[in-house]
Write an enzyme that holds these catalytic residues in place. Structure first.
Site, PDB file in Angstrom:
ATOM      1  N   CYS A  48      35.509  24.031  45.118  1.00 43.72           N
ATOM      2  CA  CYS A  48      36.301  24.982  45.900  1.00 43.72           C
ATOM      3  C   CYS A  48      35.601  25.368  47.194  1.00 43.72           C
ATOM      4  O   CYS A  48      36.248  25.833  48.133  1.00 43.72           O
ATOM      5  CB  CYS A  48      36.603  26.227  45.075  1.00 43.72           C
ATOM      6  SG  CYS A  48      35.146  27.143  44.551  1.00 43.72           S
ATOM      7  N   ARG A  50      33.098  23.212  48.817  1.00 46.48           N
ATOM      8  CA  ARG A  50      32.468  22.124  49.567  1.00 46.48           C
ATOM      9  C   ARG A  50      33.121  20.779  49.279  1.00 46.48           C
ATOM     10  O   ARG A  50      33.671  20.554  48.196  1.00 46.48           O
ATOM     11  CB  ARG A  50      30.974  22.042  49.260  1.00 46.48           C
ATOM     12  CG  ARG A  50      30.627  21.649  47.829  1.00 46.48           C
ATOM     13  CD  ARG A  50      29.119  21.726  47.568  1.00 46.48           C
ATOM     14  NE  ARG A  50      28.661  23.108  47.604  1.00 46.48           N
ATOM     15  CZ  ARG A  50      27.848  23.593  48.549  1.00 46.48           C
ATOM     16  NH1 ARG A  50      27.392  22.808  49.502  1.00 46.48           N
ATOM     17  NH2 ARG A  50      27.472  24.864  48.513  1.00 46.48           N
ATOM     18  N   SER A 125      25.154  27.721  47.409  1.00 45.81           N
ATOM     19  CA  SER A 125      26.449  28.225  46.945  1.00 45.81           C
ATOM     20  C   SER A 125      26.817  29.528  47.642  1.00 45.81           C
ATOM     21  O   SER A 125      25.945  30.259  48.113  1.00 45.81           O
ATOM     22  CB  SER A 125      26.413  28.464  45.431  1.00 45.81           C
ATOM     23  OG  SER A 125      26.212  27.262  44.731  1.00 45.81           O
ATOM     24  N   GLN A 132      28.268  27.315  37.859  1.00 49.27           N
ATOM     25  CA  GLN A 132      29.330  26.301  37.853  1.00 49.27           C
ATOM     26  C   GLN A 132      28.948  25.036  38.612  1.00 49.27           C
ATOM     27  O   GLN A 132      29.354  23.935  38.252  1.00 49.27           O
ATOM     28  CB  GLN A 132      30.627  26.877  38.437  1.00 49.27           C
ATOM     29  CG  GLN A 132      31.393  27.784  37.507  1.00 49.27           C
ATOM     30  CD  GLN A 132      30.833  29.190  37.494  1.00 49.27           C
ATOM     31  OE1 GLN A 132      29.977  29.520  38.314  1.00 49.27           O
ATOM     32  NE2 GLN A 132      31.290  30.011  36.574  1.00 49.27           N
ATOM     33  N   GLN A 136      29.719  21.003  37.914  1.00 48.61           N
ATOM     34  CA  GLN A 136      30.531  20.238  38.862  1.00 48.61           C
ATOM     35  C   GLN A 136      29.775  19.008  39.360  1.00 48.61           C
ATOM     36  O   GLN A 136      30.356  17.935  39.539  1.00 48.61           O
ATOM     37  CB  GLN A 136      30.935  21.138  40.021  1.00 48.61           C
ATOM     38  CG  GLN A 136      31.919  22.231  39.624  1.00 48.61           C
ATOM     39  CD  GLN A 136      32.018  23.346  40.650  1.00 48.61           C
ATOM     40  OE1 GLN A 136      31.099  23.570  41.436  1.00 48.61           O
ATOM     41  NE2 GLN A 136      33.136  24.062  40.648  1.00 48.61           N
ATOM     42  N   GLY A 205      46.500  30.435  35.543  1.00 47.65           N
ATOM     43  CA  GLY A 205      45.587  29.318  35.335  1.00 47.65           C
ATOM     44  C   GLY A 205      44.784  29.524  34.068  1.00 47.65           C
ATOM     45  O   GLY A 205      44.626  30.657  33.587  1.00 47.65           O
ATOM     46  N   ASP A 208      38.182  26.623  33.859  1.00 52.34           N
ATOM     47  CA  ASP A 208      36.865  27.229  33.648  1.00 52.34           C
ATOM     48  C   ASP A 208      36.731  28.569  34.363  1.00 52.34           C
ATOM     49  O   ASP A 208      36.228  29.541  33.797  1.00 52.34           O
ATOM     50  CB  ASP A 208      35.769  26.272  34.123  1.00 52.34           C
ATOM     51  CG  ASP A 208      35.666  25.040  33.252  1.00 52.34           C
ATOM     52  OD1 ASP A 208      36.152  25.100  32.104  1.00 52.34           O
ATOM     53  OD2 ASP A 208      35.105  24.023  33.705  1.00 52.34           O
ATOM     54  N   MET A 209      37.146  28.621  35.639  1.00 48.44           N
ATOM     55  CA  MET A 209      37.006  29.871  36.385  1.00 48.44           C
ATOM     56  C   MET A 209      37.933  30.938  35.829  1.00 48.44           C
ATOM     57  O   MET A 209      37.573  32.121  35.774  1.00 48.44           O
ATOM     58  CB  MET A 209      37.262  29.642  37.873  1.00 48.44           C
ATOM     59  CG  MET A 209      36.166  28.835  38.551  1.00 48.44           C
ATOM     60  SD  MET A 209      35.931  29.251  40.289  1.00 48.44           S
ATOM     61  CE  MET A 209      37.502  28.815  40.980  1.00 48.44           C
ATOM     62  N   ALA A 210      39.121  30.537  35.413  1.00 47.08           N
ATOM     63  CA  ALA A 210      40.054  31.490  34.817  1.00 47.08           C
ATOM     64  C   ALA A 210      39.495  32.032  33.506  1.00 47.08           C
ATOM     65  O   ALA A 210      39.606  33.235  33.214  1.00 47.08           O
ATOM     66  CB  ALA A 210      41.406  30.817  34.577  1.00 47.08           C
TER      67      ALA A 210
END
Length: 529
Positions: A48, A50, A125, A132, A136, A205, A208-210
């Site tokens: 999200c 880069r 980051s 995360q 990724q 959603g 993972d982030m959700a």
């Protein structure tokens, strides 16, 4: 190795979302990159925040120049070549347009490696210390391996990057507490509502982030609604955290019920539009609506921010909260930077030592070929009577002698890897030992690294006379005849003292007809080092 890309530091979200590369497209992009004649290895990292491409040239730098050869490329020429390669990479992945070029960053050589390691350590980051990015990067490496676009150099760099990320998280407290885009979004929600307890949060959603956001919301006492295109995933997440799952068709009703909306899907299109929000506003009867969009590409049309009583925040708006987080982690970040620098230096040392491998292999082959030639000359003469055990002992002795003779020179040569004059030392060594001029068949003796001498398995030859044949003529080799006189002793040929070359012609005495050393080096993963 080169790096080309953009991130939250160089490009706003409206640029990043246009260039985001989904996992399903990664193999195609990797194949396009390595199809280029100048690119041998490739790795693509798209998150999200880069879009980054790491590549290694197809051909490694040439060996140090021989006397009288063309001079090596100048720094200016190398810079032009690197710039051309970076431009090619940018174009191949859609980063070459005029609107994007001003947002691109690039690194070459050790600087590219350092950047890769910093990214893996979460030092680059938006939220320093977030976990995360390591997952990724592992996923990006897995895809590249599956596409067979990682070789020796970039593959090792990627592998070390994961080790660096783990080491930073183990040896520092950079990841202590809640550090992620999701946690920052919840911090923002707390700033909007002094207390989340009793408020309703809609999570769009179920990735993972959700999932990370849902746990934080429930922990803060919020009532949670989960909406996802996959009813099963929505139900699973809601069941895990104690929320209420709803079908995608109930998205508008859920927006009406929520005090705050957090969206994190992988949709390429907006899932929350101005029309949907307008309709929801009428049913909300003047209640303010707060929306936090942590997806890239964005889930919520930025035009909704123009509506009354609607407040939209995206990942770039979280920067102020992130800045406060960074200040609290400054000391740990400094420790992490030291670890990254140490690992980058170690990788550079490996790279430099690897460049010396062809010379070291050549030196060992040259030395071994001389020892083998002398021993085989004796085995075809005075030592013909030696049995299997004795011949094996001679083979081991050749290995031991080679190792002892070359231990100090090779150790010192490796120690010179970072010396600016290492090319001169290497050139002198190759000249003194005639490494480049060694006959292929002599160089082939390097296969004796396996510890074999011809005849070591066959055992001592049976005298020809014992088989009913006449002894060698007086003109045969070993009886004082010129070096090229024939016939050679048949017993010697039959029993492996002389190896046969292709076509049946015996090789010169003391020469092993074995595989091409270049092929052996290639098989060992050293060719082109």
């Amino acid at each position: 190795m080169i790096f080309v890309g953009l991130s939250h530091k160089t490009a706003p979200i409206e640029v990043r979302e246009r260039l985001a590369i989904g996992r399903d497209r990664l193999p195609e992009v990797l194949a396009r990159l390595t199809a280029h004649p100048a690119i041998g290895e490739a790795l693509v990292l798209s998150t999200c925040n880069r879009v980054e491409i790491y590549a290694s040239p197809r051909q490694q730098a040439p060996a140090p120049p021989r006397p009288g050869s063309a001079p090596p490329p100048s720094d200016e020429e190398l810079s032009r070549n690197n710039e051309a390669l970076r431009a090619a990479v940018a174009t191949l992945v859609g980063l070459g347009g005029d609107a994007v070029r001003g947002h691109l960053a690039g690194r070459v050589g050790s600087d590219a490696v350092l950047h890769l390691f910093r990214v893996a350590a979460s030092l680059d980051s938006m939220v320093v210390g977030e976990p995360q990015i390591l997952g990724q990067m592992k996923e990006a490496i897995e895809v590249a391996r599956g596409a067979k676009t990682l070789g020796v150099r970039l593959g090792r760099a990627a592998h070390r990057a994961i080790k660096v990320g783990k080491r930073v998280r183990t040896e520092t407290a950079i990841g202590a507490g809640q550090v992620s885009v999701s946690s920052v979004a919840i911090d923002l929600a707390r700033q909007i509502f002094a207390d989340l307890a009793g408020h309703t949060a809609l999570l769009i959603g179920a990735g993972d982030m959700a999932e990370a956001a849902s746990k934080l919301l429930v922990r803060a006492g919020a009532r949670l609604i989960v909406v996802n295109r996959s009813p099963d995933r929505a139900a699973a997440l809601a069941r895990e955290v104690g929320g209420e799952p709803r079908p995608w068709a109930d998205l508008e009703r859920s927006v009406i019920d929520a005090d705050i909306v957090i969206s994190s899907t992988s949709s390429p299109n907006y899932v929350v539009t101005p029309d949907l929000v307008r309709r929801a506003r009428k049913a909300r009867k003047g209640r303010s609506l707060f929306l936090i969009d942590i997806a890239v590409p964005r889930d919520i049309d930025p035009a909704v921010n123009k509506l009354d009583s609607v407040y939209l925040y995206d990942v770039d708006d979280l920067s102020q909260i992130v800045a406060e987080s960074v200040e609290g982690r400054a000391a740990e970040a400094a420790r992490a930077e030291a670890i990254v620098a140490d690992e980058a230096q170690a990788f550079e040392a490996w790279t430099l030592e690897r460049a010396l491998t062809p010379t070291i292999v050549g030196l060992r082959a040259r030395t071994r070929s001389i020892l083998v030639a002398e021993v085989e000359r004796s085995l075809s003469g005075k030592l013909r009577h030696l049995g299997v055990a004795e011949r094996q002992a001679l083979a081991m002795m050749i290995d031991a002698a080679t190792n002892k003779l070359l231990h100090v020179p090779t150790t010192r040569l490796r120690a010179m890897a970072s010396d600016p004059r290492v090319a001169e030392h290497v050139d002198s060594l190759r000249e003194l030992f005639d490494i480049d001029g060694a006959p292929p068949e002599n160089a082939a003796a390097s296969a004796l690294a396996e510890g074999e001498l011809r005849g070591a398995v066959d055992g001592p030859p049976t005298p020809r006379s014992a088989r009913g044949a006449a002894p060698p003529a007086s003109g045969a080799r070993g009886g004082g005849s010129p070096r090229h006189a024939d016939p050679r002793p048949q017993a010697a040929e039959d029993n492996g003292v002389y190896a046969r070359q292709p076509g049946g012609r015996p090789a010169e005495a003391g020469v092993m007809a074995v595989a091409n050393p270049a092929a052996a080096v290639s098989a060992a993963g050293l060719k082109g080092a």
